[in-house]
Design a protein around this motif. Structure first.
Motif, PDB file in Angstrom:
ATOM      1  N   GLN A 324      -1.455  -0.160   7.574  1.00  0.00           N
ATOM      2  CA  GLN A 324      -1.209  -1.049   6.441  1.00  0.00           C
ATOM      3  C   GLN A 324      -0.810  -0.259   5.198  1.00  0.00           C
ATOM      4  O   GLN A 324       0.104  -0.662   4.461  1.00  0.00           O
ATOM      5  N   GLU A 325      -1.478   0.855   4.963  1.00  0.00           N
ATOM      6  CA  GLU A 325      -1.139   1.687   3.809  1.00  0.00           C
ATOM      7  C   GLU A 325       0.267   2.264   3.946  1.00  0.00           C
ATOM      8  O   GLU A 325       1.009   2.380   2.958  1.00  0.00           O
ATOM      9  N   LEU A 326       0.637   2.638   5.162  1.00  0.00           N
ATOM     10  CA  LEU A 326       1.982   3.160   5.383  1.00  0.00           C
ATOM     11  C   LEU A 326       3.036   2.104   5.067  1.00  0.00           C
ATOM     12  O   LEU A 326       4.015   2.380   4.355  1.00  0.00           O
ATOM     13  N   LEU A 327       2.831   0.890   5.553  1.00  0.00           N
ATOM     14  CA  LEU A 327       3.792  -0.179   5.286  1.00  0.00           C
ATOM     15  C   LEU A 327       3.878  -0.479   3.791  1.00  0.00           C
ATOM     16  O   LEU A 327       4.969  -0.701   3.248  1.00  0.00           O
ATOM     17  N   HIS A 328       2.706  -0.461   3.127  1.00  0.00           N
ATOM     18  CA  HIS A 328       2.698  -0.732   1.683  1.00  0.00           C
ATOM     19  C   HIS A 328       3.444   0.361   0.927  1.00  0.00           C
ATOM     20  O   HIS A 328       4.250   0.069   0.020  1.00  0.00           O
ATOM     21  N   SER A 329       3.200   1.618   1.285  1.00  0.00           N
ATOM     22  CA  SER A 329       3.875   2.732   0.609  1.00  0.00           C
ATOM     23  C   SER A 329       5.374   2.699   0.860  1.00  0.00           C
ATOM     24  O   SER A 329       6.178   2.979  -0.039  1.00  0.00           O
ATOM     25  N   LEU A 330       5.771   2.368   2.084  1.00  0.00           N
ATOM     26  CA  LEU A 330       7.198   2.266   2.387  1.00  0.00           C
ATOM     27  C   LEU A 330       7.845   1.139   1.585  1.00  0.00           C
ATOM     28  O   LEU A 330       8.988   1.277   1.119  1.00  0.00           O
ATOM     29  N   HIS A 331       7.101   0.039   1.418  1.00  0.00           N
ATOM     30  CA  HIS A 331       7.620  -1.067   0.602  1.00  0.00           C
ATOM     31  C   HIS A 331       7.800  -0.620  -0.849  1.00  0.00           C
ATOM     32  O   HIS A 331       8.833  -0.912  -1.478  1.00  0.00           O
ATOM     33  N   GLN A 332       6.800   0.082  -1.385  1.00  0.00           N
ATOM     34  CA  GLN A 332       6.913   0.579  -2.759  1.00  0.00           C
ATOM     35  C   GLN A 332       8.086   1.545  -2.896  1.00  0.00           C
ATOM     36  O   GLN A 332       8.869   1.460  -3.857  1.00  0.00           O
ATOM     37  N   SER A 333       8.211   2.461  -1.947  1.00  0.00           N
ATOM     38  CA  SER A 333       9.308   3.428  -2.002  1.00  0.00           C
ATOM     39  C   SER A 333      10.652   2.723  -1.984  1.00  0.00           C
ATOM     40  O   SER A 333      11.573   3.080  -2.737  1.00  0.00           O
ATOM     41  N   GLY A 334      10.778   1.713  -1.116  1.00  0.00           N
ATOM     42  CA  GLY A 334      12.022   0.963  -1.044  1.00  0.00           C
ATOM     43  C   GLY A 334      12.323   0.223  -2.333  1.00  0.00           C
ATOM     44  O   GLY A 334      13.490   0.155  -2.766  1.00  0.00           O
ATOM     45  N   ALA A 335      11.278  -0.318  -2.965  1.00  0.00           N
ATOM     46  CA  ALA A 335      11.481  -1.038  -4.224  1.00  0.00           C
ATOM     47  C   ALA A 335      11.975  -0.101  -5.319  1.00  0.00           C
ATOM     48  O   ALA A 335      12.897  -0.441  -6.081  1.00  0.00           O
ATOM     49  N   PHE A 336      11.384   1.068  -5.410  1.00  0.00           N
ATOM     50  CA  PHE A 336      11.848   2.034  -6.412  1.00  0.00           C
ATOM     51  C   PHE A 336      13.270   2.503  -6.097  1.00  0.00           C
ATOM     52  O   PHE A 336      14.114   2.609  -6.997  1.00  0.00           O
ATOM     53  N   ARG A 337      13.541   2.788  -4.827  1.00  0.00           N
ATOM     54  CA  ARG A 337      14.847   3.332  -4.440  1.00  0.00           C
ATOM     55  C   ARG A 337      15.960   2.304  -4.571  1.00  0.00           C
ATOM     56  O   ARG A 337      17.056   2.621  -5.065  1.00  0.00           O
ATOM     57  N   ASP A 338      15.706   1.081  -4.130  1.00  0.00           N
ATOM     58  CA  ASP A 338      16.771   0.079  -4.017  1.00  0.00           C
ATOM     59  C   ASP A 338      16.856  -0.864  -5.215  1.00  0.00           C
ATOM     60  O   ASP A 338      17.909  -1.490  -5.417  1.00  0.00           O
ATOM     61  N   GLU A 339      15.774  -0.977  -5.993  1.00  0.00           N
ATOM     62  CA  GLU A 339      15.784  -1.966  -7.079  1.00  0.00           C
ATOM     63  C   GLU A 339      15.492  -1.342  -8.444  1.00  0.00           C
ATOM     64  O   GLU A 339      16.339  -1.348  -9.334  1.00  0.00           O
ATOM     65  N   ILE A 340      14.293  -0.826  -8.611  1.00  0.00           N
ATOM     66  CA  ILE A 340      13.839  -0.409  -9.944  1.00  0.00           C
ATOM     67  C   ILE A 340      14.697   0.715 -10.511  1.00  0.00           C
ATOM     68  O   ILE A 340      15.243   0.605 -11.627  1.00  0.00           O
ATOM     69  N   ILE A 341      14.833   1.813  -9.774  1.00  0.00           N
ATOM     70  CA  ILE A 341      15.589   2.959 -10.287  1.00  0.00           C
ATOM     71  C   ILE A 341      17.067   2.624 -10.474  1.00  0.00           C
ATOM     72  O   ILE A 341      17.646   2.955 -11.530  1.00  0.00           O
TER      73      ILE A 341
END
Length: 407
Positions: A324-341
């Protein structure tokens, strides 16, 4: 394990040690692994010793000596010289089996330790890489604040900005410089800890080659669950169980008394004749038949089996949490990479263009650049968390994530 490309080197990475190189060095030279070679040799010595046959016995007996009448002196002396053997009745094989189970248990423990050393090396490598990438952003931040200080100084000199704004910018710059200095010390310490994994006190590298942006791939939980049986702790427990079973068989074998046979010659002093003699000694097991040893061996086996059941529950629960932590971290990473940044970079580009045309002040440009630095810092931590979870899952299933689900 821990050799999957989750921390692979990118083409833009600085020259330095790679994850594969670090793990190879640790496995080849780890001080923690050195002792297992000696311990395995000791257990193999136990196997050799367990396979030795009991030495025969030389038995000399004298009868009818120093008596009275016709047995006075040595006239009626009878001298018997014989050799005795112990019939172990398969006990030697049970001893060998128990000793060999001990060797197997130590070999499994050594392999488990190898995987732990690899995992710990990967953790320390990751820590070093995170600090190194933080330093890169902090260096960029220092440049931003230096530009802000210079901008504020010009505005103050022109009388368009209170001096306290310049003082505040200067204080902020000094704080960021302190953060950068802290990171430099932290990186040196992290590199020293990494090199200590293979017993090196003076590292021959000063940089880490890797890219946190190359993330581990998500794996289905059921596929990971199928690999739990390969967990090093569980394999150790199974080898321990095999050892306890061998000890129980040995304890049961010891309960059966060993027979002794003798064979030799007897000389009669009176007639000067010699005769062959033989005998069998059969112990009568009327009391101690190793009941206590058997009960203790059974209890140790039961403890090992109970520990395995508890361990399986703990491992599966831990695996679920890590997944679960891995999926959550991957989701956060994707959000920063694809949206926020990308959004902040777009805003930065727009404000940069507007600033150059005089429609936005430098303060507004600096503000969005600072927000972009903070987002990238958060992205580094999200990426690092994903790698941390991957390392722990790999350690738990005893294999790289890329191997999950494969036969």
């Amino acid at each position: 394990m821990c050799g999957s490309p989750v921390l692979a080197q990118s083409s833009a990475a600085p020259a330095g040690i790679t994850l594969d190189s670090a793990i190879s060095r640790a496995l080849a030279n780890s001080p923690e692994l050195t002792t297992f070679g000696y311990q395995i040799n000791a257990r193999q010595g136990d196997v050799e010793q367990a396979g030795l046959r009991p030495n025969p016995e030389l038995i000399v007996s004298i009868e009818n000596a120093a008596g009275t009448g016709e047995f006075a002196g040595t006239d009626g002396l009878e001298t018997t010289l014989s050799i005795g053997w112990i019939l172990e009745r398969n006990k030697r094989q049970y001893r060998v089996n128990a000793a060999m189970a001990g060797v197997s248990a130590m070999e499994v423990a050594a392999e488990s330790k190898r995987q732990e050393v690899a995992a710990q090396t990967a953790r320390l490598f990751l820590d070093s890489l995170v600090v190194q990438q933080r330093m890169e952003l902090l260096t960029y931040s220092v440049a931003l604040y230096e530009a802000e200080v210079e901008f504020a100084r010009k505005r103050v000199d022109a009388g368009r900005l209170p001096r306290m704004n310049l003082t505040r910018s200067q204080a902020t710059l000094e704080m960021v410089k302190l953060d950068l200095e802290d990171a430099e010390h932290e990186l040196r310490t992290a590199i020293r800890r990494l090199a200590a994994q293979w017993g090196e006190l003076q590292p021959d590298f000063t940089a880490i080659s890797g890219d946190l942006r190359i993330l581990p791939q998500p794996v289905d939980y059921d596929e990971l669950l199928a690999r739990v049986e390969s967990n090093p702790e569980l394999l150790q427990n199974l080898s321990e169980s095999a050892l306890r079973e061998a000890e129980l068989r040995l304890a049961q074998a010891v309960a059966k008394p060993s027979w002794r046979v003798t064979a030799g010659i007897r000389r009669h002093e009176q007639t000067d004749d010699v005769a062959l003699v033989a005998g069998v000694i059969v112990p009568l097991a009327t009391s101690d038949r190793n009941q206590g040893g058997i009960a203790a061996a059974r209890a140790r086996l039961a403890v090992t089996n109970a520990e395995r059941e508890a361990l399986q529950i703990r491992l599966k629960t831990q695996l679920f949490a890590l997944h679960q932590e891995l999926l959550h971290s991957l989701h956060q990473s994707g959000a920063f990479r694809d949206e926020i940044i990308p959004l902040l970079e777009s805003v930065e580009a727009d404000i940069q263009q507007a600033h150059e045309s005089g429609r936005y002040s430098y303060r507004e440009l600096w503000t969005v650049q600072s927000e972009l630095v903070e987002a990238r810092m958060a992205s580094i931590e999200a990426n690092a968390n994903a790698h941390r979870m991957a390392i722990e899952i790999e350690r738990l299933i005893g294999a790289p994530l890329s191997a999950a689900g494969k036969p």
